[in-house]
Write a protein that holds these residues in place. Structure first.
Motif, PDB file in Angstrom:
ATOM      1  N   ILE A  40       8.060   8.133  -7.698  1.00 59.15           N
ATOM      2  CA  ILE A  40       8.418   6.717  -7.710  1.00 59.15           C
ATOM      3  C   ILE A  40       9.302   6.512  -8.929  1.00 59.15           C
ATOM      4  O   ILE A  40       9.023   7.054 -10.000  1.00 59.15           O
ATOM      5  N   GLU A  41      10.349   5.714  -8.757  1.00 57.96           N
ATOM      6  CA  GLU A  41      11.334   5.598  -9.834  1.00 57.96           C
ATOM      7  C   GLU A  41      10.774   5.071 -11.143  1.00 57.96           C
ATOM      8  O   GLU A  41      11.313   5.366 -12.199  1.00 57.96           O
ATOM      9  N   GLU A 103      12.565  -3.778  -3.172  1.00 58.02           N
ATOM     10  CA  GLU A 103      13.053  -2.563  -2.515  1.00 58.02           C
ATOM     11  C   GLU A 103      12.305  -1.344  -3.043  1.00 58.02           C
ATOM     12  O   GLU A 103      12.096  -1.208  -4.250  1.00 58.02           O
ATOM     13  N   VAL A 104      11.886  -0.464  -2.129  1.00 58.71           N
ATOM     14  CA  VAL A 104      11.363   0.844  -2.497  1.00 58.71           C
ATOM     15  C   VAL A 104      12.359   1.847  -1.930  1.00 58.71           C
ATOM     16  O   VAL A 104      12.511   1.949  -0.702  1.00 58.71           O
ATOM     17  N   GLY A 108      11.964   1.144   2.151  1.00 57.51           N
ATOM     18  CA  GLY A 108      12.344  -0.122   2.767  1.00 57.51           C
ATOM     19  C   GLY A 108      12.144  -1.296   1.839  1.00 57.51           C
ATOM     20  O   GLY A 108      11.858  -1.134   0.649  1.00 57.51           O
ATOM     21  N   ARG A 109      12.296  -2.481   2.410  1.00 58.27           N
ATOM     22  CA  ARG A 109      12.093  -3.730   1.664  1.00 58.27           C
ATOM     23  C   ARG A 109      10.721  -4.270   2.027  1.00 58.27           C
ATOM     24  O   ARG A 109      10.366  -4.339   3.201  1.00 58.27           O
ATOM     25  N   ILE A 110       9.960  -4.674   0.998  1.00 54.05           N
ATOM     26  CA  ILE A 110       8.561  -5.060   1.172  1.00 54.05           C
ATOM     27  C   ILE A 110       8.303  -6.395   0.494  1.00 54.05           C
ATOM     28  O   ILE A 110       8.799  -6.648  -0.602  1.00 54.05           O
ATOM     29  N   GLY A 111       7.493  -7.226   1.114  1.00 53.23           N
ATOM     30  CA  GLY A 111       6.952  -8.436   0.507  1.00 53.23           C
ATOM     31  C   GLY A 111       5.446  -8.434   0.705  1.00 53.23           C
ATOM     32  O   GLY A 111       4.951  -7.934   1.719  1.00 53.23           O
ATOM     33  N   ILE A 112       4.706  -8.962  -0.256  1.00 51.56           N
ATOM     34  CA  ILE A 112       3.250  -9.036  -0.142  1.00 51.56           C
ATOM     35  C   ILE A 112       2.882 -10.496   0.068  1.00 51.56           C
ATOM     36  O   ILE A 112       3.265 -11.354  -0.727  1.00 51.56           O
ATOM     37  N   ILE A 124       6.997  -5.173   5.823  1.00 48.64           N
ATOM     38  CA  ILE A 124       8.035  -4.210   5.469  1.00 48.64           C
ATOM     39  C   ILE A 124       9.091  -4.126   6.557  1.00 48.64           C
ATOM     40  O   ILE A 124       8.771  -4.090   7.745  1.00 48.64           O
ATOM     41  N   THR A 125      10.337  -4.107   6.113  1.00 53.37           N
ATOM     42  CA  THR A 125      11.440  -3.713   6.987  1.00 53.37           C
ATOM     43  C   THR A 125      11.788  -2.289   6.532  1.00 53.37           C
ATOM     44  O   THR A 125      12.393  -2.103   5.466  1.00 53.37           O
ATOM     45  N   PRO A 126      11.318  -1.291   7.308  1.00 54.08           N
ATOM     46  CA  PRO A 126      11.505   0.100   6.894  1.00 54.08           C
ATOM     47  C   PRO A 126      12.964   0.518   6.914  1.00 54.08           C
ATOM     48  O   PRO A 126      13.759   0.027   7.705  1.00 54.08           O
ATOM     49  N   ARG A 127      13.289   1.459   6.033  1.00 54.81           N
ATOM     50  CA  ARG A 127      14.603   2.109   6.027  1.00 54.81           C
ATOM     51  C   ARG A 127      14.495   3.324   6.938  1.00 54.81           C
ATOM     52  O   ARG A 127      13.521   4.063   6.870  1.00 54.81           O
ATOM     53  N   MET A 128      15.458   3.535   7.716  1.00 55.67           N
ATOM     54  CA  MET A 128      15.444   4.674   8.636  1.00 55.67           C
ATOM     55  C   MET A 128      16.391   5.739   8.158  1.00 55.67           C
ATOM     56  O   MET A 128      17.346   5.583   7.583  1.00 55.67           O
TER      57      MET A 128
END
Length: 128
Positions: A40-41, A103-104, A108-112, A124-128
């Motif tokens: 993780i960055e 952003e991870v 993808g982009r995540i909100g809690i 999450i809107t996953p990155r493909m």
């Protein structure tokens, strides 16, 4: 993931714990899981849970004062078509945004969010 997950389905489960080694030992012994580290960055620890060659979840370490008072728990993520727009509608529907969209990289982009009955999940809107 080979294709974009369908909107509205659960796509990931994550164990949030303060003791990653004890958790890994417990689930390896009882369920036969194996693990692979995921960098993780920010340098924090994250671990991918695997059953054979299949990724089945993750383990996140609850480190830092922002997690004080939060017990170890399982956390679910739901795929959404547009996390920014969906999280933007949470408060008008009676929910609360606990963590704005972030952003991870490579994930993808995540909100809690907390829904109108106080249940919490990641969207999450996953990155493909």
């Amino acid at each position: 993931m080979d294709s974009q997950p369908a909107h509205g389905i659960f796509v990931w489960n994550e164990l949030n714990t303060r003791n990653i080694e004890a958790a890994k030992t417990f689930y390896a012994t009882t369920l036969g899981w194996s693990y692979e580290p995921m960098p993780i960055e920010d340098g924090s620890a994250y671990c991918i849970i695997k059953m054979g060659d299949t990724r089945v979840g993750g383990i996140f370490v609850l480190a830092g004062p922002e997690f004080d008072g939060i017990p170890d728990h399982w956390f679910s993520y739901i795929a959404v078509d547009d996390v920014d727009a969906r999280v933007g509608a949470v408060e008008s529907a009676g929910g609360t945004v606990l963590r704005p969209v972030f952003e991870v990289l490579g994930v993808g982009r995540i909100g809690i969010v907390r829904d109108s009955v106080s249940a919490v999940a990641g969207w999450i809107t996953p990155r493909m």
